[in-house]
Design a protein around this motif. Structure first.
Motif: not given
Ligand code: PHE
Length: 339
Positions: A165, A167, A192, A205, A207, A245, A247, A284, A308-309
């Protein structure tokens, strides 16, 4: 006049009549070969006439050669400068060159970036190969925690990972800025262990991370709505669904109303085939966990934030109706040309 000179005179006459007949560049080229080429008339004269015993004859042949060269280049100039059909017609349409364009993922990234930049976000790119700290541990996912199983990712060794991700960019951004405010959009590649119609081992993604004094969920909602309307259309809406999540706390999944049934879940009295419920999952989001704010070097007592991502391929497929993600990465020009 001796036979040798007659031969020279004959060539002159032949040249004169040849010149009258050739009005094209190709014609001049052919005459050049015929008279001045390796097997041309001049060389044959040099080889066959007795130039050793008659030095004047050699000079005559050389004069003839000069004459031919002059006449040919005069004729060439006439052809190039005359207004006949050989000249270049600027009105004839040229051969079209195929035009290249950005790949549709690059186009989507540009569009997404512009939407967030118009809200004052700064575009970032953080490592796509990173250490376990930025990828997991620093995001409140300790070693051995079951949340690690959610994302089957590629470890290069115990510590280095192809990020599953974007993040990891959250901690990098906090380290870079050192103090709030933060308003970044990190767009990059993610990896992945997966492959089917909606998943590829490499995807993208975007973010978002906003940290400042008194940031709350309504800010997240506002940005989400703005993105949904800008990217998908003014008639679209979003909603939050509780999720988990490590985080973020609280955490959500964001849904967006389906473009096919306008969120009703029904198309002419039958359930919508695209969404079934009226909603499509965007991805998310959540309020940044205090531990993550701390790990980034900020004080969670003094600031708060949301993150968010979401998937670039995912939003692109939702918008365009591309049915199989693998098409995006095929090199079929007929498919790509549609974009
Ligand atoms: N990193 C999460 C994912 O890949 C998405 C996400 C990002 C959720 C930031 C909350 C905050 O699914």
């Amino acid at each position: 006049m001796g036979t040798n000179l007659i031969e020279i005179e004959n060539i002159k006459k032949e040249l004169a009549s040849d010149l009258k007949k050739s009005s094209s560049l190709e014609g001049i080229d052919m005459l050049k070969t015929k008279y001045l080429g390796k097997q041309g008339k001049i060389n044959i004269l040099f080889k066959t006439l007795p130039i050793k015993t008659d030095p004047k004859l050699g000079k005559k042949i050389n004069d003839l050669k000069d004459l031919i060269q002059t006449k040919l280049s005069e004729q060439l100039t006439t052809i190039l400068t005359s207004d006949n059909k050989m000249s270049f017609d600027v009105s004839i349409p040229g051969t079209p060159m195929p035009r290249g364009s950005l790949h549709l993922i690059s186009q989507a990234i540009e569009e997404i970036e512009n939407i967030f930049v118009s809200l004052g976000f700064v575009r970032r790119r953080y490592p796509e190969v990173d250490t376990d700290w930025y990828y997991a541990e620093g995001l409140n996912i300790p070693k051995g925690h079951p949340a690690r199983d959610d994302q089957e990712t590629f470890y290069l060794d115990d510590n280095i990972v192809l990020t599953a991700h974007t993040s990891n960019g959250q901690l990098h951004e906090m380290e870079l800025k050192k103090t709030p405010p933060i308003k970044m959009i990190n767009i990059g590649k993610t990896y992945r262990r997966q492959i089917d119609t909606t998943h590829t081992p490499m995807f993208h993604q975007f973010e978002g991370l906003v940290i400042d004094k008194d940031i709350n969920i309504t800010h997240l909602l506002g940005v989400t709505e703005y993105f949904a309307k800008s990217y998908f259309g003014q008639d679209r809406h979003t909603r939050l669904r509780p999720h988990h999540f490590q985080f973020t706390e609280p955490s959500f999944e964001i849904d967006i109303t389906c473009g096919v049934c306008s969120g009703s879940g029904m198309v002419e009295k039958t359930p919508c085939k695209v969404c079934k419920s009226g909603w499509l999952e965007l991805g998310g989001a959540g309020m940044v966990h205090p531990n993550v704010i701390k790990n980034g070097g900020f004080n969670p007592e003094e600031c708060s934030g949301f993150a968010f991502g979401w998937g670039v391929e995912r939003v692109l497929m939702m918008k365009t109706g591309i049915p199989d993600i693998r098409l995006i990465y095929s090199d079929d020009i007929r498919f790509l040309n549609q974009f």
